[in-house]
Structure formats: C-alpha cells, structure tokens
Design an enzyme around this catalytic site. Structure first.
Site, short mmCIF file in Angstrom:
data_model
loop_
_atom_site.label_atom_id
_atom_site.label_comp_id
_atom_site.label_asym_id
_atom_site.label_seq_id
_atom_site.Cartn_x
_atom_site.Cartn_y
_atom_site.Cartn_z
N GLU A 60 0.81 -1.22 0.00
CA GLU A 60 0.00 0.00 0.00
C GLU A 60 0.84 1.27 0.00
OE1 GLU A 60 -0.65 -2.64 1.90
OE2 GLU A 60 -2.58 -3.30 1.12
N HIS A 129 -11.76 -4.90 8.68
CA HIS A 129 -12.11 -4.77 7.26
C HIS A 129 -13.46 -4.06 7.07
CE1 HIS A 129 -9.04 -7.88 7.07
NE2 HIS A 129 -8.96 -7.72 5.78
#
Lengths: 325, 347
Positions: A60, A129
């Site tokens: 990321e 999540h």
C-alpha cells in the site's frame, strides 16, 4: 436508461475517464486480471491493457507513493486500496506526503490523484475490514474526501475526482455495491462539494452520507406515515463540505439530525452540528442529535454488526424523539 | 565485509582507470568546495539563530556531487534534508535551500525545468516518490531516470522494502543511492540491520547491489554512471551502498558525544573526499594554492549571495497558509482565512 449497480458504476466511471484522458492510469492489488476483489473493476484491463490497468504487489505504501510520484510527473493516476482499513498501512504517504505536498511547496506541486477504497460496514468483514474511516481522511488538511451513496453519483463523483487537481480519497461503501439504480447513458460528471437534497420535507433535516443515505430515506418513508415530514440531505463529500445546502435545509425545518456510520468520537456529524449551532442556532426549535455507530470496532457477527450500525429502524425511532411539534 | 569499489585512494592515487578527464574532475572538485562552504555557512547561521535546525552533510560531498554528476537535466533527484549538495548539483538553487531552513515554503519550489523534489523531511517516503516518477517516465517512454538518495537508517523503513520491490517487479529506471554514513541519529549501522552490507539487500528484490567507497568521487561517479546507464536502457533499478561517515552531529540539535560517534571522526578525516581529489589534481599539475584560493572565494560569493537573496525576501503573509491548500480554497478555508485576518468568518 439502463440499470446499473453501484459496483458496475465504479468500472464505468474509471472507464469514462480513461477513455477521455490518456494520462489516467489505474493501479491496485488484484484490480486488473481479477477485476478487483469486489469485482468493481471488471473488464478494465481487457479494455485498456495491462500498462494502464496494473496489478501491484501487496504494497500500500508503494501504491500510494508511486501514484504520488506519477502525479508529480504528468499523470493523473487512480489507486485502489482494497479495504479502506488498509489506509493505516500507508498513512505516512497519504497524510504526511500526499496531503502536504502542495502546501509545502507553496502551491507548486499539484497532485491530481484519486485513491479509491471499499469503506464501511454491513458486509460482515469484522473489525479490521469494516471501518468507516472518512473521519481519518477529513481530519488531515490537504485531502478531499468523497463518499457516494448511489450508482449515479459513483460515476459522476469519480469523474469529478479524477478531473480535480487535488488528491481525493474516494470511499465506496461496500454494502452498497449490489444496490441498483437507473443511470443514463453517456458522460456523467458530478461536482465535489455539492450536497443533494434527496428527499424534501418540512419537519426535520437528516444529514447523511453514503450507506446512511438509503437508511435515512427508508426511515423517512416510515415516518411519512406517521405525519413527520423528513428532509434528507446527502452530503456526498466531506471535503469540500456543502454547508450552504445543510443550512438552507435547517432554516426551513428547524430541526437537524446527523446520521454517521463512523465511530462516535470526532465524527463528521460533530463538525456539521458545530457549524449549524454557530450559524443557525436561533433557527433551531430542538436540540440537534447525532446518530452514530458506538465508539467500538465493528463486530463481524451479523446480528451484532446490525445492532451496532445505525439502521433505518433506529434512525426512525430517534427521529420520533426529535419530533415535529 | 566485502571491499568497496575504490578508484582513487586516500593518497590521491588511481587504483583503476579514471572514468573522468581532469577538467571534469576539477569542476566536480569545485562543486564539492562550494557545497562544503554552504554546509559550514548554514551551520554557522543556525548557531546565529538565522536558520532553523540544520543537518550537516560534511564528509558526504563525494557521494552527493559524484552521484548526481552522471545525470542529464531530464533525470530526477529525490533526496532528503541532508542532501543539499546533491539537490544543488542538479539545479536546485542555494537560495531555496536556505529558505527551506528558515521555514519558508517558497524554498520548496524547484525552478521550472529543474527535476528535483523538495527535500524529504521524513526519511523514507521519497524513495517511493522516485519509483512513481520513474514509473511515469517508463510509461512515457522517455528514457529519463530517477535517482533517490537516502541514509542507512532509511533502509529499515517499510518504504525501502516496498520501493525496491516495485522497482524490481516493474523494471523501473531508478537508482537507489544509500549514503551509509554509519549513523541514524544515535543508532550505529551495525545495530540498524544484521545484514553484512546494505548493498546485499538488493538480492531480495532482484536488484543488483553495489558497494562503493563513498568518499571516492571517481568510484561514486563510475558506479552511478553504470546504474544510470542500465536504467536508461531498460535494465531496471540498481542499489548502490556508498560507505561514508557523518562528520558532524545528526543535526544542530544533536550531541554526538553522547553515543560514541566522535571516536571515528579522526580516522575518517584522513579519508576526506575533497582532500584525496585535491591530491590527485596536484599530482597531475591541476591544483595549486592560488587556484584553490580562487575557487574558495568564488564559493563564498555564491553562498553569500544566496543567503542575502533569501534574507531579503519579504516574509510570507498569513494568507499564504490558506492559499496553498488546494487548487481552489474550500468555503471552510475561506472562512478560517477571514478569521485569521481578524475579520468575521461570514458576511
């Protein structure tokens, strides 16, 4: 007019901009060959090729840092962070680098980039999540924050985000991916910082964002049968924030409730409430009210997640407390 | 410990063919003198309260002047707060570097056509920016490359791993130039990583790793020139580890006497990167005291002129802190701007 899912709207929005502008590139994890883990970007690699639609390693920091570098060097890239929770792994790049580059160069460096992510709860993904992280992004000066509630806005606001000269965090609410809407053919371009009055009403203003918009609308329908006429404002973006639309609505209804998916502390609803009390205090006939998820990580068990997030039923019952008298 | 590549030894003797002619070496020597003059001036100004915290680069001039020398103007430099010499050598003006250390954001602006990012104040993020710059050049098919300078401590950041991995996977035209100066503030190199060399870390990414004597201008130039050439011709990234020493404190706020840094300063002073080039030039009839005095005078003129220009600039107005936030300020920013001016937020 064809029916489009929120999910399909993502690919349509990206394709619209890639067709129009050869400097638009798109990278992310599993976005190309697999079409995205949420299948939001299906078909893009076939259409635009592996150079413009690129799978990346699980990195990321490198994804966001590379689009920053590319944006400084003539491209208008779009990055995907698979789950918005993973912004935490690259927050140095997003909050310390991307958000501050224009400021630290006194306006010289422009970063026309978009970072998309699947955000929020309602899909049983659990604490790591499912976070609604719009407030993290809103808290960092230099980022724009967009969160559409429907397929039409996904296309239009994505286009507006890609064309914007500043970095945009674009948050797709993952429980909305399957929702459908009639969306006209042809180019759609929205406007950042423009809220929408998605239901007109005379008694209470409900200000909502993303997945809370359809829930607020459902609550409003319930209350219509009880003689309470609710106006629903879809903020659509937090930065820029369309204060004018909110204030106009509050002046009309004299009551305001915000509905936030994010954990309670320092939620965007507190900011909107602060503005309304500063600007329109004497127009209010009742205290403002914030409806939020409690200040907890989201549970993954379906019954508990449903209990934690504001539902149409909880919104309706809170609105009854605010009343219309 | 493998031996680093050396071309010019401490006595100013060539151990291999020089990659550069004498005139070019004279020019690069002059650049190192100018850089050291700036470094001393900036340190002095900080002590006089004219600059904020300053990070000296003394001892690292060969790394910075030598690694930038093979670049073309279209190539990029992404470096840190300790890399003023490298940034200047690629076109970033001294006046901007002075301004940056006074906290003036105008110092963060490169002149048009100068491909140098403003100095990275975080130690690792810019390595990934270099990857992104190089990615864009690859897509545009230009053949331009990106050079990123960073320290030994930065290789412990996740940024290093992700940047190297991206560069390896996509065969990107990047040169990773690690100035291993022995210290990350107070942390010595042997406690930064258990790897024998930083250069060896390239293997984990499929990127060649090169170990070079960082106080040898010619070896630094040769290694970087080869890496730039590879990158330009589609061969991908290279990791260069240049062994050098931070001759001063981490920054002007640091006291290196507290953690064993100073013991090695004397030994490294004998390896001074300027001195060995001076000896080499003298051996070849290209150096004498008059010439040295001339370039030192010139260096002082350049640096003093930059300082004067920076200090003569009118200060930024309070409006500036709002104007540079977005391409178009938001309504909320306009309101906060009016409050900062002492006006009402709303009409």
């Amino acid at each position: 007019m064809a029916e489009l899912t929120y999910r399909q709207a993502v690919a349509r929005g990206i394709a619209q901009e890639m067709d129009r502008d050869p400097t638009v590139y798109f990278i992310g994890e599993d976005v190309a060959a697999a079409g995205g883990v949420f299948k939001t970007t299906e078909g893009l690699q076939d259409r635009f090729g592996p150079e413009r639609v690129r799978d990346t390693p699980i990195s990321e920091e490198a994804i966001t840092g590379a689009v920053m570098g590319a944006a400084m060097n003539g491209l208008r890239p779009i990055a995907e962070i698979m789950f918005s929770d993973f912004f935490a792994t690259c927050w140095d790049i997003v909050a310390n680098q991307i958000a501050k580059a224009r400021y630290m160069t006194d306006g010289q460096i422009t970063l026309p980039l978009v970072i998309r992510a699947a955000n929020g709860g309602g899909a049983r993904f659990g604490a790591q999540h499912s976070q609604a992280m719009e407030n993290w992004a809103m808290a960092i000066p230099g980022l724009k924050v967009v969160a559409p509630s429907n397929a039409h806005d996904v296309v239009g606001l994505l286009a507006a985000s890609v064309r914007d000269d500043d970095p945009v965090v674009f948050l797709e609410q993952k429980s909305l991916y399957a929702s459908r809407q009639e969306v006209p053919e042809g180019e759609i371009v929205g406007e950042l910082g423009k809220a929408a009055v998605v239901r007109e009403g005379a008694d209470i203003t409900v200000v909502a964002l993303a997945a809370m918009v359809p829930r607020a609308l459902e609550a409003a329908e319930t209350l219509a049968g009880e003689g309470i006429d609710v106006e629903v404002v879809d903020l659509r973006s937090l930065v820029p924030l369309d204060v004018t639309t909110v204030l106009n609505s509050v002046v009309k209804t004299s009551r305001m409730v915000t509905v936030e998916e994010n954990p309670r502390l320092c939620g965007w609803g507190a900011e909107v409430t602060s503005i309304v009390t500063e600007e329109a205090f004497y127009d209010l006939d009742a205290p403002t009210l914030r409806i939020t998820t409690p200040h907890i990580p989201l549970p993954s068990a379906d019954t508990l997640e449903d209990l934690a997030m504001p539902s149409a039923e909880t919104i309706a019952s809170e609105l009854r407390r605010v009343g219309n008298g | 410990m493998p031996e680093p590549r050396t071309i010019l030894n401490e006595n100013g003797e060539l151990l291999a063919d020089s990659p550069l002619d004498l005139e070019t070496i004279q020019n690069l020597y002059e650049s190192m003198v100018i850089a050291r003059t700036y470094d001393h001036k900036a340190s002095a100004m900080q002590r006089q309260g004219r600059l904020a915290t300053y990070a000296q680069f003394e001892g690292q001039e060969a790394c910075q002047i030598g690694s930038v020398a093979p670049l073309e103007p279209r190539d990029w430099v992404a470096a840190t707060y300790r890399d003023a010499a490298a940034m200047w050598a690629h076109g970033y003006p001294w006046v901007n570097l002075v301004l940056g250390r006074t906290g003036d954001e105008r110092g963060g602006q490169a002149p048009e056509g100068v491909n140098v990012l403003p100095p990275s104040i975080t130690v690792g993020g810019h390595m990934i920016h270099a990857v992104g710059l190089a990615w864009a050049e690859q897509l545009k098919g230009t053949g331009a490359v990106a050079l990123t300078l960073f320290g030994d401590g930065a290789t412990s950041e996740g940024d290093f791993h992700e940047a190297m991995n991206f560069a390896g996977v996509y065969t990107l035209p990047v040169v990773f130039f690690c100035q291993n100066n022995g210290w990350a503030i107070s942390m010595p190199r042997d406690r930064q990583t258990a790897a024998e060399t930083i250069a060896s870390k390239g293997a984990g990414y499929g990127v060649p790793g090169v170990l070079v004597d960082g106080n040898d201008l010619l070896a630094v130039f040769a290694a970087t020139a080869e890496a730039v050439d590879r990158a330009r011709n589609g061969g991908g990234a290279t990791l260069i580890e240049a062994l050098t020493y931070r001759m001063g404190p981490h920054t002007t706020t640091d006291d290196p006497g507290r953690y064993g840094h100073t013991a090695a300063v004397g030994m490294w002073a004998e390896r001074d990167p300027l001195e060995r080039v001076r000896r080499y030039l003298e051996r070849n009839g290209r150096w004498d005291a008059d010439w040295e005095a001339g370039i030192e005078d010139h260096a002082h003129e350049i640096v003093e002129a930059a300082v004067a220009e920076a200090e003569a600039l009118p200060p930024l107005s309070s409006d500036e802190i709002f104007e540079a936030m977005f391409a178009e300020p938001t309504t909320q920013l306009r309101e906060q701007q009016r409050l900062a001016r002492g006006e009402r937020a709303h009409d």
